[in-house]
Scaffold this active site. Structure first.
Site, PDB file in Angstrom:
ATOM      1  CD  GLU A   1     -10.730  44.301  26.286  1.00 42.94           C
ATOM      2  OE1 GLU A   1     -11.829  44.803  26.561  1.00 42.94           O
ATOM      3  OE2 GLU A   1     -10.393  44.002  25.127  1.00 42.94           O
TER       4      GLU A   1
ATOM      5  CG  HIS B   1     -11.473  46.042  22.601  1.00 40.14           C
ATOM      6  ND1 HIS B   1     -11.053  44.739  22.749  1.00 40.14           N
ATOM      7  CD2 HIS B   1     -11.828  46.167  21.300  1.00 40.14           C
ATOM      8  CE1 HIS B   1     -11.130  44.108  21.600  1.00 40.14           C
ATOM      9  NE2 HIS B   1     -11.599  44.952  20.694  1.00 40.14           N
TER      10      HIS B   1
ATOM     11  CB  CYS C   1     -14.916  43.658  20.242  1.00 40.70           C
ATOM     12  SG  CYS C   1     -14.697  44.550  18.717  1.00 40.70           S
TER      13      CYS C   1
HETATM   14  N1  GLN Z   1     -13.341  42.238  13.565  1.00 41.66           N
HETATM   15  C1  GLN Z   1     -13.443  41.265  14.612  1.00 41.66           C
HETATM   16  C2  GLN Z   1     -14.385  40.121  14.232  1.00 41.66           C
HETATM   17  O1  GLN Z   1     -15.050  40.178  13.278  1.00 41.66           O
HETATM   18  C3  GLN Z   1     -13.898  41.888  15.911  1.00 41.66           C
HETATM   19  C4  GLN Z   1     -12.944  42.978  16.317  1.00 41.66           C
HETATM   20  C5  GLN Z   1     -12.571  42.976  17.767  1.00 41.66           C
HETATM   21  O2  GLN Z   1     -12.928  42.104  18.541  1.00 41.66           O
HETATM   22  N2  GLN Z   1     -11.815  43.971  18.111  1.00 41.66           N
HETATM   23  O3  GLN Z   1     -14.446  39.166  14.930  1.00 41.66           O
END
Ligand code: GLN
Length: 229
Positions: free
Chosen positions: A209, A207, A88
């Protein structure tokens, strides 16, 4: 002994720590986790890296005091074949390290592209790089770290029953755009690309994890073991 560094800037870092320990237990391997807080901790003794999810802007700001991200970028340039798992916000940092830096994974990535926080969702993801091993559940007692934080309990109900599906947790997730020919799409959600691999660096927009399914963490450990053996 396998040594895996986790960027401790912000976000789901304690959950990744727990997940990699569980994965090591399931694989009967010894893994030392290095909680990375400053650039000087990064050297050739680290075999692989995890860049957690969270908030990439916050991570970039948090990195300023100890230059951790600069240290991580230098380490990835110095050791281009060592495996990295970015989830992410971690995927955002791999694809868009910022400044004049070239991407570590050549894929376009758009932040928050599914919409606001309330459009976060769970969905089964189709994956192609996870070996079809029978998964044992480690069920280790979640421990507290030295700040007295306890990782979130992992959700068992998301566990997939088949080997090519993975329980995807998408939290204000980014979306991938076009990628270079050196990238391999390794995870999809219908027609959407949600996982990209380039030279042992894996970027996921979800995610792993936050589930009990350790196969991506096992993937990271197995990349190191096969290289070292
Ligand atoms: N919205 C977050 C960002 O722009 C990423 C979201 C996440 O890691 N769950 O960094």
């Amino acid at each position: 002994m396998v040594r895996i560094g986790i960027a401790m800037l912000q976000g789901a870092r304690h959950e990744h720590h727990e997940a990699i320990k569980n994965a090591a237990f399931e694989m009967n391997e010894t893994v030392e986790v290095i909680e990375l807080r400053k650039a000087s901790q990064l050297d050739g003794t680290i075999d692989g890296l995890i860049l957690p999810g969270g908030e990439s802007t916050t991570m970039r700001i948090a990195s300023k005091s100890e230059a951790l991200l600069d240290g991580i970028f230098k380490w990835m340039i110095d050791f281009p074949n060592k495996p990295v798992l970015g989830t992410c916000a971690g995927a955002i940092i791999l694809a868009n390290p910022g400044g004049k830096r070239k991407p570590f994974i050549e894929v376009e990535i758009a932040r928050n592209a599914w919409g606001r926080q309330r459009f976060s969702f769970e969905a089964s993801v189709k994956v192609s790089i996870l070996t079809p091993e029978i998964r044992q559940q480690a069920n280790l007692e979640l421990s507290r770290d030295r700040f007295n934080h306890k990782p979130l309990p992992m959700t068992n109900n998301l566990l997939s029953k088949t080997n090519d599906l993975f329980p995807g947790v998408f939290i204000r997730a980014p979306r991938f755009g076009t990628h270079s020919n050196d990238c391999v799409v390794v995870a999809t959600l219908e027609a959407e690309t949600v996982g990209v691999l380039q030279n042992n660096k894996l970027a996921l927009t979800f995610h792993p994890e936050l589930t009990s399914d350790r196969r991506f963490h096992r993937w990271l450990i197995s990349q190191i073991i096969t290289k070292n053996s």
